[in-house]
Design a protein around this motif. Structure first.
Motif, PDB file in Angstrom:
ATOM      1  N   PHE A 178      -9.720  -2.579   3.615  1.00 39.52           N
ATOM      2  CA  PHE A 178      -8.794  -1.447   3.640  1.00 39.52           C
ATOM      3  C   PHE A 178      -9.538  -0.210   3.196  1.00 39.52           C
TER       4      PHE A 178
ATOM      5  N   LEU B  99       0.940  -1.141  -0.103  1.00 45.24           N
ATOM      6  CA  LEU B  99      -0.131   0.078   0.031  1.00 45.24           C
ATOM      7  C   LEU B  99       0.697   1.154   0.036  1.00 45.24           C
TER       8      LEU B  99
ATOM      9  N   PHE C  23      -5.933   2.371   8.314  1.00 41.67           N
ATOM     10  CA  PHE C  23      -6.006   1.549   7.188  1.00 41.67           C
ATOM     11  C   PHE C  23      -7.015   0.363   7.322  1.00 41.67           C
ATOM     12  N   ILE C  24      -7.122  -0.196   8.582  1.00 40.24           N
ATOM     13  CA  ILE C  24      -8.179  -1.159   8.559  1.00 40.24           C
ATOM     14  C   ILE C  24      -9.099  -1.122   9.767  1.00 40.24           C
TER      15      ILE C  24
ATOM     16  N   CYS D  17      -7.899 -12.018   2.349  1.00 39.20           N
ATOM     17  CA  CYS D  17      -6.958 -10.968   2.755  1.00 39.20           C
ATOM     18  C   CYS D  17      -5.744 -11.534   2.426  1.00 39.20           C
TER      19      CYS D  17
ATOM     20  N   HIS E  20      -9.977  -1.159  -2.882  1.00 40.75           N
ATOM     21  CA  HIS E  20     -11.091  -1.118  -2.022  1.00 40.75           C
ATOM     22  C   HIS E  20     -12.073  -2.144  -2.352  1.00 40.75           C
TER      23      HIS E  20
END
Length: 290
Positions: free
Chosen positions: A110, A73, A279-280, A223, A104
């Protein structure tokens, strides 16, 4: 394992036991990736290693490498991630560059507002580290190697004529061989002090957490391994007993191997929560750590 395949006689001296929490290859899962910015030397090594992992899996008859992909990322301008993309593309390796919105769309976990774009390569993934160590130990011993566990080498014996001619363990026993391979990890500066090896040991903290909700979204099928170099953190999907793992690749504080508390410090936990909150977001409220 590979020396035995080449017909060599091998003895392994291990100060603890094969597969332990102090070793550099400890833990259940470790990252496998081909992205190293513009350092294609490492990417090339990764490609060669990947072929060997697939080969040894057949020999071991069990899964050691899980190709769930690696997602880099770009949390800032993204020069490193762009270099990763160009390097893999230039080497003819499968790689994709996605906008934050596209990322996304594929991985809803994310937050698209946290990064500019992402680079994904499907050959990245996870190695079952503990399982692999056991497999290498079993396969090498089945070919005749000898493994001496709980045997700590305390001295490297050498002279001007022969160089290294033996190693001595803590009980005073000397082991002699035609060649020596030192894979002492964090103990290398101590073990090879006479050679002035310019290595320093640091304490690298890892945090294990259970997703507070929607755990299915964090399983390997949904994931990938993920990392944000600009922020330092990298993470794994749910993989063992319902836990995810989060680590920081940046250099930690100096430390000696095998000593001190194994608990995660409050500063690291706070930094991890801040990273996840951005981020999450679903993970930021985790309550169980190890």
């Amino acid at each position: 394992y590979y020396l035995m395949k080449r017909g060599k006689r091998v003895a392994v001296l291990e100060q603890h036991q094969v597969g332990n929490p102090f070793g550099a290859s400890g833990d259940h899962g470790r990252v496998f990736r081909l992205t190293y910015g513009k350092a294609t030397f490492y990417t090339d090594l990764g490609v060669r290693a990947l072929a060997l992992w697939k080969e040894v899996q057949k020999d071991a008859r069990e899964e050691l490498y899980m190709p769930i992909g690696m997602l880099d990322l770009a949390a800032g301008p993204g020069p490193y991630e762009e270099q990763c993309y160009q390097a893999l593309k230039g080497m003819g390796l499968p790689v994709f560059k996605w906008s934050a919105a596209e990322t996304h769309e594929r991985y809803r976990i994310f937050n698209p507002k946290a990064f500019k774009f992402a680079v994904y390569h499907p050959d990245g993934g996870m190695l079952w580290a503990q399982r692999a160590l056991n497999a290498f130990s079993h396969l090498s011993q089945s070919r005749g190697s000898r493994v001496f566990e709980r045997t700590r080498v305390t001295a490297v014996l050498r002279n001007k004529k022969d160089g290294v001619y033996g190693v001595r363990d803590s009980a005073g026993k000397v082991y002699e061989a035609g060649a020596y391979l030192f894979a002492a990890g964090a103990w290398t500066p101590e073990l090879l002090a006479a050679y002035g090896v310019p290595l320093k040991s640091t304490r690298q903290e890892l945090l294990y957490l259970r997703p507070p909700n929607n755990q299915g979204r964090y399983r390997p099928a949904h994931c990938p391994i993920f990392g944000a170099l600009a922020k330092g953190f990298y993470g794994f999907p749910v993989h063992i007993h319902g836990f995810m793992k989060l680590g920081d690749h940046r250099k930690g504080k100096p430390g000696k191997p095998g000593t001190g508390s194994q608990e995660v410090g409050p500063a690291f936990e706070k930094a991890a929560r801040l990273f996840l909150r951005k981020f999450i977001q679903d993970l930021a409220g985790f309550s169980e750590t190890e």
